[in-house]
Design an enzyme around this catalytic site. Structure first.
Site, short mmCIF file in Angstrom:
data_model
loop_
_atom_site.label_atom_id
_atom_site.label_comp_id
_atom_site.label_asym_id
_atom_site.label_seq_id
_atom_site.Cartn_x
_atom_site.Cartn_y
_atom_site.Cartn_z
N GLN A 138 2.97 -1.84 13.80
CA GLN A 138 2.60 -0.43 13.91
C GLN A 138 2.70 0.10 15.33
OE1 GLN A 138 -1.15 0.54 12.08
NE2 GLN A 138 -0.53 -0.18 10.06
N SER B 43 13.08 -1.66 1.39
CA SER B 43 12.03 -0.67 1.13
C SER B 43 12.61 0.74 1.09
CB SER B 43 10.94 -0.77 2.20
OG SER B 43 10.24 -1.98 2.10
N GLN C 5 0.82 -1.21 0.00
CA GLN C 5 0.00 0.00 0.00
C GLN C 5 0.86 1.26 0.00
OE1 GLN C 5 -3.29 0.58 -0.26
NE2 GLN C 5 -3.83 -1.59 -0.43
N HIS D 294 -6.21 0.80 7.46
CA HIS D 294 -6.99 -0.25 8.14
C HIS D 294 -7.08 0.16 9.60
CE1 HIS D 294 -8.66 -4.01 9.35
NE2 HIS D 294 -7.54 -4.56 9.78
N GLY E 287 -2.10 -3.04 -3.17
CA GLY E 287 -1.38 -1.86 -3.60
C GLY E 287 -1.04 -1.81 -5.08
N ARG F 262 12.26 2.27 7.76
CA ARG F 262 13.50 1.79 8.36
C ARG F 262 14.47 1.35 7.26
NH1 ARG F 262 10.75 -1.59 13.43
NH2 ARG F 262 10.52 0.23 14.80
N GLU G 118 -10.74 -29.24 -10.57
CA GLU G 118 -12.17 -29.11 -10.27
C GLU G 118 -12.45 -28.17 -9.10
OE1 GLU G 118 -14.38 -30.04 -12.24
OE2 GLU G 118 -13.10 -31.27 -13.53
#
Length: 340
Positions: free
Chosen positions: A86, A53, A29, A108, A134, A49, A227
């Site tokens: 969080q 990312s 997100q 959220h 996202g 941090r 199936e």
């Protein structure tokens, strides 16, 4: 209760004008909110941090800081880190750097509703919760539309929290296709119930049970996979596009008759009672506390569940069959690998 769908024309105040925005977290997100808001002309920085990312945010052209630094610099702080981290992130790096009049947002309501995070009374608390992952929020924005979103206000210290929430939703593209106002309680409890009883927990348990019934009766695992699992997407896509009606119009009369006759034999009143018990555990906080306590203990339960799931026969059979179907899983490039 009926709610009214709102659109871009209903976003009356450009509440994010002149505001510095910090997106905390740059995962699924986080990257979508940040990039969409930037493309909508907003002043966006990233707080994350050190790690992959952090590096990815810089590679994508963002001014990137520690969480504490980003919070200090920002007027509006959107927390998009995973639910389970969080609380510690907020207490250690965000709370000490908040100022009166700031706004804190979430996608959220988990940590606010269950009171793992308590924001000072002089700070706004809002929500923008796109109803999609996202990579889809980002892709649809680039295509000129978006993903619908829920918005909510938990705390309105400045009198401007609703305007901020709506303008945020507009900035990520959600107001192009529709916004629904909700509450933190409603979004949190309904979202968790949907995931647990139907979309994730209920669905995977139903598929696995069907696979086991067929294979235990002597049918080939590969055929059982097709199936009960492979064809699921075909049916769900029809329901997604036009409800139960379109799905039933698209299948054979035999399948439709079997739907009416046998569906209630599988999903009985007892199953509905079990669903009510799941909802009760969500409402009273039992699930939330169990989840957070497992995280704090090092995730022993989650790790065991993952190992058990990885060893299911249906997973092994499916992995082999999908090798012969290169078209499966190619719809959304490699965004999952990049941002997860």
């Amino acid at each position: 209760m009926t709610v009214q769908m709102e659109y871009e024309k209903d976003v009356k105040v450009a509440a994010l004008d002149g505001k510095k925005i910090a997106v905390i977290g740059y995962g699924s997100q986080g990257h979508a909110h940040a990039q969409n808001l930037r493309d909508s002309g907003r002043d966006v920085i990233i707080g994350v941090r050190p790690g992959k990312s952090f590096d990815k945010a810089k590679e994508d052209g963002f001014d990137t800081y520690t969480v504490a630094e980003a919070t200090k610099l920002a007027d509006v702080i959107m927390i998009l880190a995973p639910d389970e981290i969080q609380q510690e992130l907020y207490e250690a790096e965000i709370a000490p750097n908040l100022e009166a009049g700031n706004a804190v947002g979430f996608a959220h309501g988990f940590n606010i509703h269950f009171e793992f995070i308590k924001v000072p009374a002089d700070v706004d608390v809002f929500m923008c919760a796109p109803k999609g992952p996202g990579h889809l929020v980002r892709r649809t924005y680039e295509e000129g539309f978006g993903v619908p979103a829920l918005y909510a206000v938990y705390q309105d210290a400045t009198g401007n929290a609703k305007n901020i929430a709506m303008d945020w939703c507009k900035g990520v593209g959600a107001a192009r296709v529709g916004l629904l106002e909700t509450t933190y309680k409603e979004e949190t409890e309904e979202d968790l119930f949907g995931e647990q009883a139907v979309l994730c927990g209920g669905l995977t348990a139903l598929i696995e049970a069907g696979f086991e019934v067929l294979t235990e009766a002597g049918y080939a695992p590969e055929l059982a996979y097709f199936e009960v699992l492979h064809e699921m997407k075909l049916i769900v896509d029809l329901i997604y596009e036009g409800g139960f009606k379109k799905m039933r119009q698209s299948i054979s009369n035999t399948a439709e008759y079997g739907d009416y006759v046998s569906g209630p034999r599988v999903i009985t009143e007892q199953v509905k009672e079990n669903m009510k018990a799941v909802l009760a555990d969500i409402q009273n906080g039992k699930f939330a506390n169990d989840f957070v306590n497992d995280y704090k203990a090092g995730r022993p339960k989650l790790t065991a569940y993952r190992e058990q799931a990885a060893n299911l026969e249906i997973e092994k059979v499916g992995a082999e069959l999908r090798k012969a179907m290169p078209f499966v899983g190619k719809n959304d490039d490699d965004a999952f690998k990049i941002y997860n």
